[in-house]
Motif scaffolding. Structure first.
Motif, PDB file in Angstrom:
ATOM      1  N   GLU A  33      -1.612  94.888   7.629  1.00  0.00           N
ATOM      2  CA  GLU A  33      -1.072  95.860   6.574  1.00  0.00           C
ATOM      3  C   GLU A  33       0.209  95.187   6.256  1.00  0.00           C
ATOM      4  OE1 GLU A  33      -2.464 100.437   6.148  1.00  0.00           O
ATOM      5  OE2 GLU A  33      -1.103  99.930   7.715  1.00  0.00           O
ATOM      6  N   VAL A  34       0.517  95.233   4.994  1.00  0.00           N
ATOM      7  CA  VAL A  34       1.974  94.598   4.542  1.00  0.00           C
ATOM      8  C   VAL A  34       2.680  96.043   3.966  1.00  0.00           C
ATOM      9  CG1 VAL A  34       2.936  93.296   2.675  1.00  0.00           C
ATOM     10  CG2 VAL A  34       1.030  92.459   3.818  1.00  0.00           C
ATOM     11  N   THR A  35       3.531  96.482   4.637  1.00  0.00           N
ATOM     12  CA  THR A  35       4.115  98.021   4.426  1.00  0.00           C
ATOM     13  C   THR A  35       5.492  97.762   4.170  1.00  0.00           C
ATOM     14  OG1 THR A  35       2.483  98.809   5.922  1.00  0.00           O
ATOM     15  CG2 THR A  35       4.463 100.027   5.556  1.00  0.00           C
ATOM     16  N   ALA A  36       6.057  98.668   3.073  1.00  0.00           N
ATOM     17  CA  ALA A  36       7.392  98.596   2.757  1.00  0.00           C
ATOM     18  C   ALA A  36       7.681  99.953   3.343  1.00  0.00           C
ATOM     19  CB  ALA A  36       7.859  98.306   1.442  1.00  0.00           C
ATOM     20  N   LEU A 210      10.584  95.953  -5.967  1.00  0.00           N
ATOM     21  CA  LEU A 210       9.970  95.043  -4.945  1.00  0.00           C
ATOM     22  C   LEU A 210       8.878  95.601  -4.233  1.00  0.00           C
ATOM     23  CD1 LEU A 210      13.050  92.662  -3.899  1.00  0.00           C
ATOM     24  CD2 LEU A 210      11.393  92.247  -5.670  1.00  0.00           C
ATOM     25  N   ALA A 211       9.230  96.667  -3.746  1.00  0.00           N
ATOM     26  CA  ALA A 211       8.381  97.269  -2.849  1.00  0.00           C
ATOM     27  C   ALA A 211       7.142  97.885  -3.722  1.00  0.00           C
ATOM     28  CB  ALA A 211       8.755  98.841  -2.452  1.00  0.00           C
ATOM     29  N   ARG A 212       6.933  98.054  -4.749  1.00  0.00           N
ATOM     30  CA  ARG A 212       5.788  98.299  -5.498  1.00  0.00           C
ATOM     31  C   ARG A 212       4.826  97.100  -6.017  1.00  0.00           C
ATOM     32  NH1 ARG A 212       7.635 102.411 -10.420  1.00  0.00           N
ATOM     33  NH2 ARG A 212       5.954 103.837  -9.976  1.00  0.00           N
ATOM     34  N   ASN A 213       5.880  95.981  -6.118  1.00  0.00           N
ATOM     35  CA  ASN A 213       5.251  94.813  -6.689  1.00  0.00           C
ATOM     36  C   ASN A 213       4.665  93.757  -5.713  1.00  0.00           C
ATOM     37  OD1 ASN A 213       6.001  95.621  -9.382  1.00  0.00           O
ATOM     38  ND2 ASN A 213       7.559  94.252  -9.370  1.00  0.00           N
ATOM     39  N   TYR A 214       5.296  94.036  -4.372  1.00  0.00           N
ATOM     40  CA  TYR A 214       4.707  93.152  -3.364  1.00  0.00           C
ATOM     41  C   TYR A 214       4.011  93.561  -2.227  1.00  0.00           C
ATOM     42  CZ  TYR A 214       7.390  89.238  -5.896  1.00  0.00           C
ATOM     43  OH  TYR A 214       7.811  88.561  -6.643  1.00  0.00           O
ATOM     44  N   PHE A 215       3.927  95.060  -1.916  1.00  0.00           N
ATOM     45  CA  PHE A 215       3.457  95.544  -0.767  1.00  0.00           C
ATOM     46  C   PHE A 215       2.213  96.481  -1.310  1.00  0.00           C
ATOM     47  CE2 PHE A 215       7.714  94.222   0.156  1.00  0.00           C
ATOM     48  CZ  PHE A 215       7.538  93.850   1.393  1.00  0.00           C
ATOM     49  N   ARG A 217       1.277  99.140   0.904  1.00  0.00           N
ATOM     50  CA  ARG A 217       1.721 100.690   1.386  1.00  0.00           C
ATOM     51  C   ARG A 217       3.001 100.796   1.365  1.00  0.00           C
ATOM     52  NH1 ARG A 217      -0.073 102.411   7.454  1.00  0.00           N
ATOM     53  NH2 ARG A 217       0.903 104.707   7.402  1.00  0.00           N
ATOM     54  N   ILE A 218       3.445 101.871   1.081  1.00  0.00           N
ATOM     55  CA  ILE A 218       4.738 102.318   1.014  1.00  0.00           C
ATOM     56  C   ILE A 218       5.164 103.501   1.598  1.00  0.00           C
ATOM     57  CG2 ILE A 218       6.856 103.013  -0.506  1.00  0.00           C
ATOM     58  CD1 ILE A 218       5.756 101.341  -2.908  1.00  0.00           C
ATOM     59  N   ILE A 219       6.019 103.645   2.891  1.00  0.00           N
ATOM     60  CA  ILE A 219       6.313 104.814   3.571  1.00  0.00           C
ATOM     61  C   ILE A 219       7.752 105.038   3.082  1.00  0.00           C
ATOM     62  CG2 ILE A 219       6.743 105.647   5.781  1.00  0.00           C
ATOM     63  CD1 ILE A 219       4.822 103.540   6.849  1.00  0.00           C
ATOM     64  N   ALA A 220       7.669 106.362   2.701  1.00  0.00           N
ATOM     65  CA  ALA A 220       9.236 106.555   2.092  1.00  0.00           C
ATOM     66  C   ALA A 220       9.784 107.583   3.094  1.00  0.00           C
ATOM     67  CB  ALA A 220       9.124 107.509   0.402  1.00  0.00           C
ATOM     68  N   VAL A 221      10.982 107.417   3.642  1.00  0.00           N
ATOM     69  CA  VAL A 221      11.637 108.052   4.581  1.00  0.00           C
ATOM     70  C   VAL A 221      12.936 108.869   3.921  1.00  0.00           C
ATOM     71  CG1 VAL A 221      12.651 108.196   6.822  1.00  0.00           C
ATOM     72  CG2 VAL A 221      10.897 106.338   6.409  1.00  0.00           C
ATOM     73  N   ARG A 222      12.996 110.190   4.272  1.00  0.00           N
ATOM     74  CA  ARG A 222      14.137 110.768   3.923  1.00  0.00           C
ATOM     75  C   ARG A 222      14.735 111.839   5.009  1.00  0.00           C
ATOM     76  NH1 ARG A 222      15.345 115.489   0.878  1.00  0.00           N
ATOM     77  NH2 ARG A 222      13.279 115.984   0.862  1.00  0.00           N
ATOM     78  N   GLU A 223      16.025 111.734   5.332  1.00  0.00           N
ATOM     79  CA  GLU A 223      16.527 112.495   6.548  1.00  0.00           C
ATOM     80  C   GLU A 223      15.716 112.261   7.605  1.00  0.00           C
ATOM     81  OE1 GLU A 223      17.044 116.312   4.472  1.00  0.00           O
ATOM     82  OE2 GLU A 223      18.600 115.929   3.073  1.00  0.00           O
ATOM     83  N   GLY A 224      15.146 111.124   7.881  1.00  0.00           N
ATOM     84  CA  GLY A 224      14.494 111.138   9.216  1.00  0.00           C
ATOM     85  C   GLY A 224      13.162 111.531   9.325  1.00  0.00           C
TER      86      GLY A 224
END
Ligand SMILES: Nc1ncnc2c1ncn2[C@@H]1O[C@H](COP(=O)(O)OP(=O)(O)OP(=O)(O)O)[C@@H](O)[C@H]1O
Length: 260
Positions: A33-36, A210-215, A217-224
């Protein structure tokens, strides 16, 4: 049957003093997997990557790299075969020629004396030359590394990873110090290498474009915590606006005196 997971995290927590950098968090990342990892400043991206690379130890919970707990990787060579790291500041020795920095990637396979000799008489030069050709820097092989531009130095760091050939690459903001064209250039090469070598890539990124164009899967983190975890193609503008805006609203709310 061999596991298909590169990483498995179960209820992982990390606190610095009073600050909960990562709240109980569970996720798995598949091999290949290629994940941002994205999220506002202070969200916990670096803490998460540092725990994946075993630089930091979680306070609670378990992290497995390919089915084995991180605490069980006692041999640094075994870990270096599994996980390679690329950082914003490149970790290169500026005073050395480019080829020496690339060959550092072979140190995990070489013994002490071979590594030592390599500083005077570069060993296995062909491997380094091939890697430098791959990143378009073969003509700079003997240049002093500090004379190269930021983008070129980042490509030297990629060539070092190419000769190290880890199964997993962790990258913490690998392109944030580069201008947009250089950032795309370096990311293009990185993703191409990862896909060709069937490696797993986990990268923290400030640029959502860049995350959307190259990856994948995207994992978004907020406040841990995980705010969303989606295929990149499914991430909407509204998801991103909420991810960044909500934090600002919360920060604002924290500073607003209560109505009496
Ligand atoms: N070594 C440390 N000591 C104390 N607090 C820390 C330490 N490392 C991180 N923190 C705190 O933990 C929280 C998460 O930090 P982290 O660096 O993981 O965030 P980040 O998402 O990578 O931020 P940025 O995008 O700004 O690099 C922050 O509040 C930070 O101040």
């Amino acid at each position: 049957m061999e596991s298909t997971d590169a990483f498995t995290l179960e209820n992982v927590e990390k606190t610095y003093g009073e600050m909960k950098a990562i709240s109980p968090l569970s996720l798995s990342i598949k091999k290949g997997e290629v994940t941002a990892i994205i999220g506002p400043s202070g969200a916990g991206k670096t803490t998460l990557l540092n725990m994946l690379s075993t630089i930091e130890t979680p306070d609670n919970g378990t992290i497995k790299i390919a089915e084995k707990r991180t605490s069980e990787y006692r041999n640094p060579k075994e870990l270096a075969k599994k996980v390679g790291i690329i950082r914003q500041q490149f970790d290169l020795v500026g005073s050395l020629p480019v080829i020496h920095n690339v060959l550092v990637g072979r140190f995990t396979d070489w013994g002490f004396w071979k590594s030592f000799w390599s500083f005077f008489f570069p060993q296995e030069k062909d491997i380094a030359i091939q890697a430098l050709q791959r990143v378009g820097l073969a003509d700079k092989m003997y240049d002093r590394t500090s004379k190269l531009s930021g983008g070129e130095q980042q490509r030297v760091a990629l060539a070092r990873l190419l000769v190290q050939r880890p199964e997993i690459i962790l990258a913490d903001e690998p392109v944030s110090s580069l201008d947009p064209a250089r950032a795309e250039d370096v990311l293009n090469i990185l993703i191409q290498i990862v896909k060709e070598e069937k490696q797993t890539l986990v990268t923290s990124l400030h640029s959502v474009e860049l995350a959307r164009n190259y990856f994948d899967r995207i994992i978004a983190v907020r406040e841990g915590k995980i705010y969303f975890d989606q295929r990149a193609a499914e991430v909407s503008d509204a998801d991103l606006t909420n991810l960044y805006q909500l934090t600002e609203l919360n920060e604002h709310a924290d500073k607003t005196p209560p109505l009496s």
